[in-house]
Write an enzyme that holds these catalytic residues in place. Structure first.
Site, PDB file in Angstrom:
ATOM      1  CG  LEU A 392     -18.568  68.605  62.590  1.00 57.20           C
ATOM      2  CD1 LEU A 392     -19.782  69.231  63.284  1.00 57.20           C
ATOM      3  CD2 LEU A 392     -18.977  67.328  61.861  1.00 57.20           C
ATOM      4  CG  ASP A 393     -16.291  69.795  55.652  1.00 61.04           C
ATOM      5  OD1 ASP A 393     -15.175  69.431  56.034  1.00 61.04           O
ATOM      6  OD2 ASP A 393     -16.918  69.252  54.717  1.00 61.04           O
ATOM      7  CD  GLN A 394     -15.448  78.556  57.393  1.00 60.62           C
ATOM      8  OE1 GLN A 394     -14.518  78.255  56.648  1.00 60.62           O
ATOM      9  NE2 GLN A 394     -15.740  79.816  57.660  1.00 60.62           N
TER      10      GLN A 394
END
Length: 549
Positions: A392-394
């Site tokens: 997942l993106d930060q």
């Protein structure tokens, strides 16, 4: 400098320190200055057509010594800039000039650029020449004719062989007859060889002619490539940047000292380095800066009129990190997390599912920010390993699957790649969908990395990888829309770009600083996962109720 330094008459207090151009929210002083710049732009009717197609502008709020004040007081004002050129000029009054103006018609750059253009025209002339077309056409015609003649001869040989075989079955063949049959067979084989040789020679003559012309084209293309590289090298060597210490360095040296190759095309021509260069070479003290977009979004990219954007990573980041003090460009958003910040939603002997908070990395990165894998590795100790399955993106929160052993990692990754895992997200987007946009549908928009501004992605129907997302409106309230998103593919920033891009929903996710506006967090949450344990076959259906926080 009088027409470039614009005084600001306001009681708004300046910030305590310069903001980070790579990650910021515009200061009220920048907003005030940007408003004045927009009015300045609107007063130039001759600019409107080009600006309406999309242009980045920037402001830098500065202080300069007030020469008329005996107390040594400073005057507050701002500088304005635009990226690249405007109507082919980089020296419009009221805006800072280019760091290096290479546009003089008889200067080194334009003179050599015209040579490259002439070479390009010569390459295009040769590539489309009648002689080359004729050679290729004649070669293709001869190949077809050769195939026809060869097949006709083979068929004649087959028919003749059938007759010979029948004659040989006769008991009354003389030695002379037998010799005649052998001679006929040998003659026909020799004739086939002569046909092949004849056409091979003709085809090779045309191939040699085409090869000679194409070799000439290739030689000119190699020369053009080298001329372009040499000219770009020369150009970057002329860009002499000045930093906050008064030190000077060329773009070539700045990028090389950071282990980077030749600077990307256009380096040094964005608003940020132009503004800082002018400030540092004219004794002005930078206070805060902001860049904003005016006009249409470029093809494939996401830019919204009036939105503020951080400096690009590929062209500007290395320059700004050299020009500004380290404490300015340091990422002050980095945060250390603990297992207390990482709720465990499900766990068995093969895998663990956690609810990742926004701001935490999925896997270790280049910064000091904690990652899910690092925290779980420490949590497991020697009992298991934390192995990444997907990411997942930060800035995205929600459910994340992590394997406990290599076999589980391999099988789970296969399941994700083969779309055997159903993922659902909640996203809060800016605005409401237009009346003619259905409240449930599919976005099919191929994506690829923006090579000049990583990690940004861009839409590209020609070179992009297929990316499909399904959406459903859950609620519209307060000028925002809550969506359920179901990605069919898993491209980087897929949901973010599919929401923000004009060929998607055209509405960025709230808090998405790359494709929309910066906020306290990005409102994208992976709230549902459904899949089977690849070893036990157990169906795992999970939901996260944490949502946006």
């Amino acid at each position: 400098m009088n027409d470039i330094f614009h005084p600001l008459n306001t009681d708004i207090m300046p910030p305590r320190r310069m903001n980070n151009p790579l990650r910021y929210e515009p200061h009220p002083l920048c907003l005030l200055a940007a408003g004045e710049v927009r009015s300045m732009i609107e007063s130039h009717s001759e600019w409107q057509e080009e600006v309406s197609q999309g242009k980045m502008f920037g402001v830098l709020v500065v202080e300069r010594a007030d020469q008329q004040a005996a107390s040594g007081a400073c005057e507050l004002g701002y500088l304005a800039a635009y990226s690249g050129q405007l109507l082919g000029r980089s020296d419009w009054p009221g805006f800072v000039p280019a760091v290096f103006d290479y546009l003089q018609p008889d200067g080194y750059f334009k003179t050599h650029e015209r040579e490259i253009d002439r070479l390009t025209a010569e390459i295009e002339r040769l590539s489309s020449s009648a002689e080359l077309k004729a050679a290729r056409s004649e070669q293709e015609r001869l190949q077809r004719e050769s195939a026809t003649a060869t097949e006709r001869q083979r068929q004649a040989m087959a028919a003749a062989k059938l007759l010979r075989d029948r004659r040989r079955q006769s008991a009354f063949l003389s030695e002379r007859d037998k010799a005649e049959l052998i001679g006929e067979s040998q003659f026909q084989k020799a004739e086939l060889h002569r046909i092949k040789k004849h056409y091979r020679q003709l085809i090779e003559e045309q191939q040699a002619l085409a090869d000679r012309l194409e070799a000439e084209i290739e030689a000119k293309e190699q020369r053009r490539r080298q001329m372009s590289v040499d000219l770009q090298q020369w150009l970057f060597s002329q860009f002499t940047m000045t930093n906050y210490r008064g030190e000077q360095s060329s773009l070539l040296r700045i990028f090389a000292d950071r282990g980077l190759a030749v600077p990307p095309s256009g380096s040094g021509e964005c608003c940020e380095p132009k503004l800082l260069q002018y400030a540092f070479t004219h004794g002005l003290r930078p206070l805060c800066m902001a860049m904003f977009w005016i006009g249409e979004s470029p093809q494939g990219e996401v830019r919204h009129d009036g939105h503020y954007y951080p400096a690009c990573s590929c062209k500007c980041k290395p320059i700004l990190q050299w020009m500004l003090p380290p404490e300015v460009t340091a990422d002050d958003s980095e945060r250390r997390f603990t297992m207390a910040d990482l709720p465990v939603v499900y766990e068995d002997q093969d895998l663990i599912v956690v609810d990742k908070p926004s701001g935490m990395l999925s896997v270790p990165g280049k910064t000091a920010v904690s990652s899910v894998v690092e925290l779980l590795d420490a949590h497991f100790g020697n009992s298991a390993r934390a192995l990444s399955v997907h990411r997942l993106d930060q800035a995205t929160s929600g459910l994340l699957v992590v394997a406990k052993h290599p076999d589980a990692q391999r099988e789970l990754q296969r399941m994700f790649e083969n779309r055997m895992v159903e993922k659902r997200y909640l996203a809060l987007i800016e605005g409401n969908l237009p009346a003619d946009t259905p409240h449930e549908g599919t976005i099919d928009l191929p994506l690829r990395p923006d090579l000049d501004d990583r990690p940004r992605q861009m839409a590209d129907h020609k070179h992009g990888r297929k990316a499909v997302s399904h959406y459903r409106v859950l609620k519209e309230e307060g000028g925002r829309t809550l969506l359920e998103l179901r990605p069919e593919t898993g491209r980087t920033h897929q949901l973010r770009l599919h929401c923000a891009h004009k060929d998607g929903l055209g509405l960025p996710i709230v808090g998405d600083e790359l494709y929309g506006k910066k906020g306290h967090r990005m409102m994208l949450h992976a709230y549902s996962l459904t899949f089977r344990n690849p070893f036990s076959g157990k169906l795992i259906k999970l939901k996260s109720d944490i949502g946006f926080s």
